[in-house]
Design a protein around this motif. Structure first.
Motif, PDB file in Angstrom:
ATOM      1  N   VAL A 234       3.571   7.702   3.758  1.00 48.21           N
ATOM      2  CA  VAL A 234       4.546   6.603   3.721  1.00 48.21           C
ATOM      3  C   VAL A 234       5.824   7.009   4.467  1.00 48.21           C
ATOM      4  CG1 VAL A 234       3.613   5.772   1.502  1.00 48.21           C
ATOM      5  CG2 VAL A 234       5.672   7.179   1.502  1.00 48.21           C
ATOM      6  N   ASP A 235       6.551   5.989   4.882  1.00 48.00           N
ATOM      7  CA  ASP A 235       7.817   6.106   5.585  1.00 48.00           C
ATOM      8  C   ASP A 235       8.807   6.997   4.805  1.00 48.00           C
ATOM      9  OD1 ASP A 235      10.046   5.403   7.051  1.00 48.00           O
ATOM     10  OD2 ASP A 235      10.167   3.350   6.257  1.00 48.00           O
ATOM     11  N   ALA A 236       9.446   7.938   5.494  1.00 47.17           N
ATOM     12  CA  ALA A 236      10.430   8.804   4.814  1.00 47.17           C
ATOM     13  C   ALA A 236      11.572   7.973   4.214  1.00 47.17           C
ATOM     14  CB  ALA A 236      10.978   9.842   5.787  1.00 47.17           C
ATOM     15  N   ASP A 237      11.920   6.848   4.841  1.00 47.94           N
ATOM     16  CA  ASP A 237      12.982   5.985   4.297  1.00 47.94           C
ATOM     17  C   ASP A 237      12.569   5.381   2.957  1.00 47.94           C
ATOM     18  OD1 ASP A 237      14.587   6.458   6.421  1.00 47.94           O
ATOM     19  OD2 ASP A 237      14.169   4.557   7.448  1.00 47.94           O
ATOM     20  N   LEU A 238      11.280   5.116   2.803  1.00 46.52           N
ATOM     21  CA  LEU A 238      10.773   4.596   1.524  1.00 46.52           C
ATOM     22  C   LEU A 238      10.908   5.659   0.431  1.00 46.52           C
ATOM     23  CD1 LEU A 238       9.255   2.657  -0.336  1.00 46.52           C
ATOM     24  CD2 LEU A 238       7.117   3.352   0.779  1.00 46.52           C
TER      25      LEU A 238
END
Ligand code: NAD
Length: 326
Positions: A234-238
């Protein structure tokens, strides 16, 4: 394990004796013990052998509270499928913590799947919203059906939605969803994020498959595939936007899903809570309906030892194990 002599508990017996509930209870207990300092994992050894593309290693630890000592040895043999064998192979060795004598040899292949599924199930039990109805699955490989079955028991789910980079693998998940009485739909990644209340990721991805903006508030994610440096689901920002829990913080920041957010400076180690603290009542867990919670399930040796010791105990009680002396 304190039996006389050595117990040998094969794969078939493990499957017969260790069900989802026993695995859930054992994994939940050892996560709780880890968070209290009553159980700890030793450094993991994982080596490329330079032979047949094999990755081989050891995971070990001591659960002082549960009196379980041992190791899981095994790894990944990519050529096995062509020989009709499972590529992942592992065996658990349990020792009597009072004497150091080998007390049980336990097949580790089925137990690895059932303990990994128990781990995400424990996270769902403690962190997902009670009103979760849609379960999203990302991944459709060997582990995915174990994950689905264990997760399905944690909330009153009505529907499973799934996406996999290889869509031809999805029918195996559809079959299990139907078997457990849930509607099934294959969806896009964006649709999965928009609909799912709980999401399990269980792939071998090295790039994010879900982006932050696709996930709705209140979702619980169990990220189970990332267990090595460089992997990412998953996206690091998530990850940075979520309240992050894990089995073991030291692994989460180095080989788990959190490694990328940590490396980018978007998340700090002290913001990651061991799930055991929630289990023990020392951390509140989810505190609002809008919060995104994320469990970084990296996989620890103590999980393997916990379920293997259940297998050995039940086999001994039922007098089903082979016995040997060294
Ligand atoms: P598998 O080989 O049976 O299935 C692999 C899955 O990943 C499939 O869904 C496949 O479509 C997908 N995939 C394969 N290559 C990909 C790529 N390059 N990018 C994105 N997706 C890809 O494997 P499995 O036994 O189901 O295991 C899945 C993952 O879970 C593995 O990465 C494994 O290391 C990990 N795992 C973690 C734990 C833990 O405790 N956290 C335990 C066991 C396995």
């Amino acid at each position: 394990m304190k039996s006389d002599g050595l117990l040998i508990v094969g794969e078939d017996l493990c499957e017969k004796l260790v069900g989802r509930q026993q695995a859930f209870d054992a994994v939940q207990a050892v996560f709780g013990a880890m968070a209290k300092g009553g159980a700890w994992n030793f450094p993991v050894i994982r080596e490329a052998l330079g032979h047949a593309d094999v990755l081989y290693g050891f995971k070990s630890g001591f659960d002082r509270d549960g009196q379980v000592l041992g190791l899981k040895s095994g790894g990944y043999w990519p050529g096995n499928a062509a020989k009709g064998l499972t590529n992942h192979q592992s065996t658990v060795f349990l020792f009597d913590p009072d004497t150091g004598r080998l007390s049980a040899l336990v097949g580790g292949n089925y137990l690895t799947a059932v303990r990994t599924a128990a781990s995400s199930a424990v996270s769902i039990a403690h962190l997902a919203r009670q009103d979760a109805r849609v379960l999203g699955m990302v991944g459709a490989g060997h582990q995915s059906t174990f994950q689905l079955r264990a997760a399905a028991e944690q909330r009153d789910f009505e529907k499973v939605i799934a996406w996999n980079p290889h869509p031809d693998m999805l029918p195996r998940l559809a079959a299990v969803a139907t078997e457990v009485g849930l509607e099934f739909e294959a969806v896009s990644q964006q649709e999965l994020g928009a609909q799912a209340d709980v999401i399990i990721t269980i792939t071998s991805a090295f790039e994010p498959l879900l982006m932050k903006d696709w996930i709705k508030p209140g979702t619980h994610l169990a990220c189970m595939g990332t267990d090595t440096k460089g992997k990412q689901e998953v996206d690091a920002d998530l990850v940075a936007a979520a309240t992050v829990f894990t089995d073991e913080v030291a692994q989460s920041v180095t080989i788990g899903e959190a490694q990328h957010a940590i490396n980018l400076g978007a998340l700090t180690e002290d913001a990651i809570a061991p799930i055991g603290a929630v289990i023990n009542g020392d951390h509140p867990g989810r505190t609002s309906d809008d919060q995104i919670t994320l469990f970084d399930g990296t996989g620890v040796g103590l999980q393997d030892l916990a379920v293997a010791s259940v297998a050995a105990r039940l086999a001994e009680e039922a007098d089903l194990a082979q016995r040997a002396t060294l």
